[in-house]
Design an enzyme around this catalytic site. Structure first.
Site, PDB file in Angstrom:
ATOM      1  CB  SER A 136     -34.135 -48.363 -55.493  1.00 33.20           C
ATOM      2  OG  SER A 136     -34.798 -49.346 -54.748  1.00 33.20           O
ATOM      3  CE  LYS A 162     -37.884 -47.692 -54.579  1.00 30.58           C
ATOM      4  NZ  LYS A 162     -38.667 -47.766 -55.820  1.00 30.58           N
ATOM      5  CE  LYS A 164     -37.250 -51.829 -53.564  1.00 31.17           C
ATOM      6  NZ  LYS A 164     -38.548 -51.820 -54.241  1.00 31.17           N
ATOM      7  CG  ASP A 189     -40.869 -49.537 -53.007  1.00 28.21           C
ATOM      8  OD1 ASP A 189     -42.028 -49.881 -52.722  1.00 28.21           O
ATOM      9  OD2 ASP A 189     -40.300 -49.867 -54.074  1.00 28.21           O
ATOM     10  CD  GLU A 214     -42.149 -46.856 -55.199  1.00 22.25           C
ATOM     11  OE1 GLU A 214     -41.073 -46.401 -54.755  1.00 22.25           O
ATOM     12  OE2 GLU A 214     -42.234 -47.448 -56.282  1.00 22.25           O
ATOM     13  CG  ASP A 239     -44.018 -49.754 -58.540  1.00 18.66           C
ATOM     14  OD1 ASP A 239     -44.356 -49.970 -59.711  1.00 18.66           O
ATOM     15  OD2 ASP A 239     -42.955 -50.191 -58.072  1.00 18.66           O
ATOM     16  CE  LYS A 263     -40.864 -50.003 -60.876  1.00 20.24           C
ATOM     17  NZ  LYS A 263     -41.133 -51.051 -59.879  1.00 20.24           N
ATOM     18  N   GLY A 291     -37.786 -48.304 -61.751  1.00 13.92           N
ATOM     19  CA  GLY A 291     -36.830 -49.207 -62.393  1.00 13.92           C
ATOM     20  C   GLY A 291     -37.082 -50.632 -61.973  1.00 13.92           C
TER      21      GLY A 291
HETATM   22  O1  NPG Z   1     -32.964 -49.360 -59.612  1.00 14.73           O
HETATM   23  O2  NPG Z   1     -34.010 -50.550 -61.096  1.00 14.73           O
HETATM   24  C1  NPG Z   1     -33.776 -50.206 -59.935  1.00 14.73           C
HETATM   25  C2  NPG Z   1     -34.535 -50.893 -58.839  1.00 14.73           C
HETATM   26  C3  NPG Z   1     -35.644 -50.040 -58.367  1.00 14.73           C
HETATM   27  O3  NPG Z   1     -36.491 -50.671 -56.267  1.00 14.73           O
HETATM   28  C4  NPG Z   1     -36.519 -50.818 -57.443  1.00 14.73           C
HETATM   29  N1  NPG Z   1     -37.297 -51.696 -58.035  1.00 14.73           N
HETATM   30  O4  NPG Z   1     -40.323 -52.442 -56.462  1.00 14.73           O
HETATM   31  O5  NPG Z   1     -39.643 -50.806 -57.616  1.00 14.73           O
HETATM   32  C5  NPG Z   1     -39.460 -51.917 -57.146  1.00 14.73           C
HETATM   33  C6  NPG Z   1     -38.121 -52.577 -57.301  1.00 14.73           C
HETATM   34  C7  NPG Z   1     -38.052 -53.927 -57.938  1.00 14.73           C
HETATM   35  C8  NPG Z   1     -36.925 -54.307 -58.610  1.00 14.73           C
HETATM   36  C9  NPG Z   1     -39.061 -54.798 -57.866  1.00 14.73           C
HETATM   37  C10 NPG Z   1     -36.811 -55.546 -59.212  1.00 14.73           C
HETATM   38  C11 NPG Z   1     -38.942 -56.051 -58.468  1.00 14.73           C
HETATM   39  C12 NPG Z   1     -37.836 -56.412 -59.135  1.00 14.73           C
END
Ligand code: NPG
Length: 373
Positions: A136, A162, A164, A189, A214, A239, A263, A291
């Protein structure tokens, strides 16, 4: 079944290798609560996926600490002999707070499995010893910077990219990445940053051959997600909106998504995560493992879950090096084919290294059963 003698809460802080920007802000350090339980038979570890601010969900580190210290741990001490399922029942007296519950429940499960010598993956019913990994990528400062990161991660072997996105930093970025890499598995996402009036933004991504979009809309609005899904060819994935198996059932019944991000740390732990998996498998809805920038403790849990048969899409289960220069546990490594090994040792199969705890723990509190009698 065994008695939980002590619960230790540890606040840890680790710098990220690069800041991670989402539509709700940027983090440069990973800060989270780890939970260590001592039972009569073993020790177990869990990780709370909340961060310092109540931005992804209503939970945050200081709040989770209090919920764990003042409600969940005392209930566990009072419950006497517990296993995963009785611990979960005891926690049902606390409304909400699934991230705090997950941390303690997962630690109890870990201790139980370490005592019996069974791995979490086997206990959950995993059918694979390696899982496919994606990555991500946070919102980058420029398209060039983004393309550089994408290329770097693809070279490492990641099987799904992915991106953001946020309003204004979306369609053009997606198009640039798709033009540069026509064949890759790509998704976006939005972390709930858009409203239904932005439907055209998503319609114009329909020709980018995305694996999914997402969480485009508000986390509490399943109906609007259903309206948006009806307008798009691309599959929506939820999510933040999915906090439980009941949420997943409602979202699917309404047509609010066609893919579910699971998750375990967001939904109250591995037991509820497994229920969502089973429900989706039954309805032939693909799921994948999300994650939350976890340390090795949470990553081990995620990998065990991602090895279940319904997890048919690559997860945000990236290597330790994607997040940290030095993880809390032995590092998780990506094979050149973009897969990662599922831990096979008892319980979650990893333990935080004492030297890393020494360096990263900023606060700890030991709660004992005797103090609650
Ligand atoms: O690789 O763990 C990872 C990050 C994956 O994008 C990711 N997480 O919205 O899913 C999410 C986002 C996130 C991470 C959101 C940390 C909030 C805190």
């Amino acid at each position: 079944m065994s008695r939980v003698r002590a619960v230790e809460l540890l606040l840890v802080e680790l710098p990220l290798v690069r800041p991670f920007r989402t539509s709700f802000g940027e983090v440069s350090d990973k800060r989270c609560v780890l939970v260590r339980v001592e039972t009569d038979d073993a020790e177990g570890w869990g990780e709370c996926v909340a961060d310092s601010r109540p931005d992804f969900s209503g939970e945050f580190n200081e709040g989770a600490w209090l919920v764990l210290r003042d409600f969940l741990a005392p209930w566990l001490f009072r419950a006497g002999d517990v296993d995963a399922s009785t611990a979960e029942d005891a926690f049902a007296q606390v409304r909400g707070n699934p991230m705090a519950k997950a941390a303690l429940l997962d630690a109890v499960v870990d201790a139980e499995l370490r005592a019996s010598g069974m791995s979490l993956a086997s206990w959950l019913g995993a059918e694979r010893d390696r899982v496919e990994c994606g990555v991500s990528i946070g919102i980058a400062s420029s398209t060039e910077a983004l393309l550089e990161q994408v290329t770097g991660y693809l070279e490492q072997g990641y099987r799904r990219i992915k991106l953001k996105i946020e309003p204004g930093i979306d369609v053009d970025r997606v198009r640039s990445v798709r033009d540069a890499h026509p064949g890759i598995v790509l998704s976006v996402d939005a972390n709930a940053a858009y409203s239904l009036t932005d439907a055209d933004v998503f319609r114009s991504m329909d020709d980018a051959d995305l694996l999914m979009i997402e969480q485009p809309l508000h986390h509490e609005d399943l109906l609007q997600h259903a309206e948006l899904q009806a307008l798009l060819r691309t599959d929506l994935c939820l999510d933040e909106s999915i906090r439980s198996a009941a949420d997943a059932a409602a979202a699917l019944a309404l047509g609010a998504c066609r893919i579910v991000n699971i998750k375990q740390g967001r939904v109250g732990g591995v037991l509820e995560a497994k229920r969502i998996h089973d429900l989706c498998l039954d309805r032939r809805v693909p799921v994948w493992c999300g994650g939350m920038l976890e340390t090795g403790v949470g990553r081990a849990l995620n990998l065990a879950l991602a090895a279940l048969p319904g997890f048919t899409l690559p997860g945000d289960t990236s290597a330790s090096a994607r997040y940290f220069h030095d993880d809390l546990t032995e590092p998780f490594e990506l094979a050149p084919d973009g897969t990662m090994a599922v831990p096979t040792g008892p319980g979650i199969g990893v333990t935080p290294r004492p030297d890393r705890l020494q360096a990263c723990v900023t606060r700890r509190e030991l709660l004992r059963q005797a103090d609650n009698e």
